[in-house]
Design a protein around this motif. Structure first.
Motif, short mmCIF file in Angstrom:
data_model
loop_
_atom_site.label_atom_id
_atom_site.label_comp_id
_atom_site.label_asym_id
_atom_site.label_seq_id
_atom_site.Cartn_x
_atom_site.Cartn_y
_atom_site.Cartn_z
N UNK A 167 0.80 -1.23 0.00
CA UNK A 167 0.00 0.00 0.00
C UNK A 167 0.83 1.28 0.00
N UNK A 168 2.01 1.24 0.63
CA UNK A 168 2.78 2.47 0.80
C UNK A 168 4.20 2.40 0.23
N UNK A 169 4.56 1.26 -0.34
CA UNK A 169 5.89 1.11 -0.92
C UNK A 169 7.01 1.16 0.10
N UNK A 170 6.70 0.79 1.34
CA UNK A 170 7.69 0.83 2.42
C UNK A 170 8.19 -0.57 2.75
N UNK A 171 9.51 -0.68 2.85
CA UNK A 171 10.13 -1.94 3.26
C UNK A 171 11.00 -1.66 4.48
N UNK A 172 11.02 -2.59 5.43
CA UNK A 172 11.88 -2.36 6.60
C UNK A 172 13.35 -2.41 6.22
N UNK A 173 14.14 -1.56 6.85
CA UNK A 173 15.59 -1.61 6.63
C UNK A 173 16.23 -2.67 7.50
N UNK A 174 15.47 -3.11 8.51
CA UNK A 174 15.98 -4.13 9.44
C UNK A 174 14.80 -4.88 10.03
N UNK A 175 15.00 -6.18 10.20
CA UNK A 175 14.01 -7.04 10.86
C UNK A 175 14.77 -7.92 11.82
N UNK A 176 14.41 -7.89 13.08
CA UNK A 176 15.10 -8.68 14.11
C UNK A 176 14.11 -9.50 14.90
N UNK A 192 10.53 -4.42 13.53
CA UNK A 192 10.62 -3.95 12.14
C UNK A 192 11.03 -2.49 12.17
N UNK A 193 12.16 -2.18 11.56
CA UNK A 193 12.66 -0.81 11.54
C UNK A 193 12.43 -0.22 10.15
N UNK A 194 11.53 0.75 10.07
CA UNK A 194 11.23 1.45 8.83
C UNK A 194 11.88 2.83 8.80
N UNK A 195 12.81 3.10 9.67
CA UNK A 195 13.50 4.38 9.86
C UNK A 195 12.54 5.42 10.43
N UNK A 196 11.45 5.72 9.72
CA UNK A 196 10.48 6.70 10.21
C UNK A 196 9.71 6.17 11.42
N UNK A 197 9.47 4.88 11.43
CA UNK A 197 8.80 4.24 12.57
C UNK A 197 9.51 2.92 12.89
N UNK A 198 9.35 2.47 14.12
CA UNK A 198 9.83 1.16 14.54
C UNK A 198 8.64 0.41 15.11
N UNK A 199 8.42 -0.79 14.61
CA UNK A 199 7.30 -1.62 15.04
C UNK A 199 7.84 -2.75 15.92
N UNK A 200 7.25 -2.91 17.10
CA UNK A 200 7.59 -4.00 18.01
C UNK A 200 6.35 -4.88 18.14
N UNK A 201 6.48 -6.14 17.74
CA UNK A 201 5.39 -7.10 17.96
C UNK A 201 5.96 -8.15 18.91
N UNK A 202 5.33 -8.24 20.07
CA UNK A 202 5.85 -9.09 21.14
C UNK A 202 4.86 -10.17 21.53
N UNK A 203 5.40 -11.29 21.96
CA UNK A 203 4.59 -12.30 22.63
C UNK A 203 4.07 -11.63 23.90
#
Length: 155
Positions: free
Chosen positions: A66-75, A85-96
C-alpha cells in the motif's frame, strides 16, 4: 518536533494490519522529541509465537503493497517472541504477550504523546489481559527469566 505525516501514515497502516491479524493492545507513541533516529514506535502483542509472526508478516506486506515501504531491518525472527521492524520513520515492536508484560515498553515511553490509531486498532486495548484471564494464564509468572530483547539483545 512532531511525527511527520509519512510516519503517521505508516503507523496507521501498520496498526490496521496488526488489528486485522487480531493483535492485542496496539498502541503508538510519538518519540520524535526524545529520539533522533525515528519518529514513532508502534507496539502490539499476541498470545503465541505463530500469531506474532503472522502479525509481522501482515504489517510488512501491507506497508510494502500500500505504501511502498520496506523495513531496513528485521530482528527477532528466530524465536518469534519479539520481532522488531525498523522502517527508519517508525519502529514496530510485535511481542509475545509474556515479553510485553516483562519488558513493559509502555513504561519507557509513557511521557511521549500517544498517537491516535484507527478504530479497529484502538479497540484492541485490554485484549491481552482479557485473553490471559480467559485462558487462566498469569503473565507475570511466565515473564521471569526472559532474554533481553530480539535475538537476545536489548533494543
Amino acid at each position: 518536533m512532531t511525527a511527520t505525516d509519512r510516519s503517521i501514515e505508516l503507523v496507521n497502516a501498520a496498526a490496521q494490519a496488526a488489528a486485522d491479524r487480531l493483535a492485542h493492545d496496539i498502541i503508538a507513541y510519538d518519540v520524535s522529541d526524545v529520539l533522533s533516529i525515528t519518529d514513532a514506535f508502534l507496539l502490539a502483542s499476541a498470545p503465541n509465537d505463530r500469531q506474532v509472526k503472522s502479525i509481522v508478516d501482515e504489517i510488512e506486506e501491507r506497508l510494502n503493497k500500500d505504501l511502498g515501504a520496506k523495513p531496513v531491518r528485521r530482528e527477532g525472527d528466530r524465536d518469534a517472541r519479539w520481532i522488531l521492524l525498523d522502517y527508519v520513520d517508525i519502529v514496530v515492536h510485535v511481542q509475545h504477550s509474556e515479553e510485553r508484560v516483562f519488558y513493559a515498553l509502555e513504561r519507557l515511553w509513557k511521557d511521549c504523546p500517544e498517537l491516535e490509531l484507527p478504530e479497529d486498532a484502538a479497540k484492541t486495548r485490554g485484549k491481552g489481559a482479557e485473553h490471559a484471564a480467559l485462558t487462566g494464564v498469569d503473565l507475570s509468572e511466565h515473564a521471569a527469566g526472559l532474554p533481553d530483547g530480539p535475538d537476545g539483545e536489548l533494543s
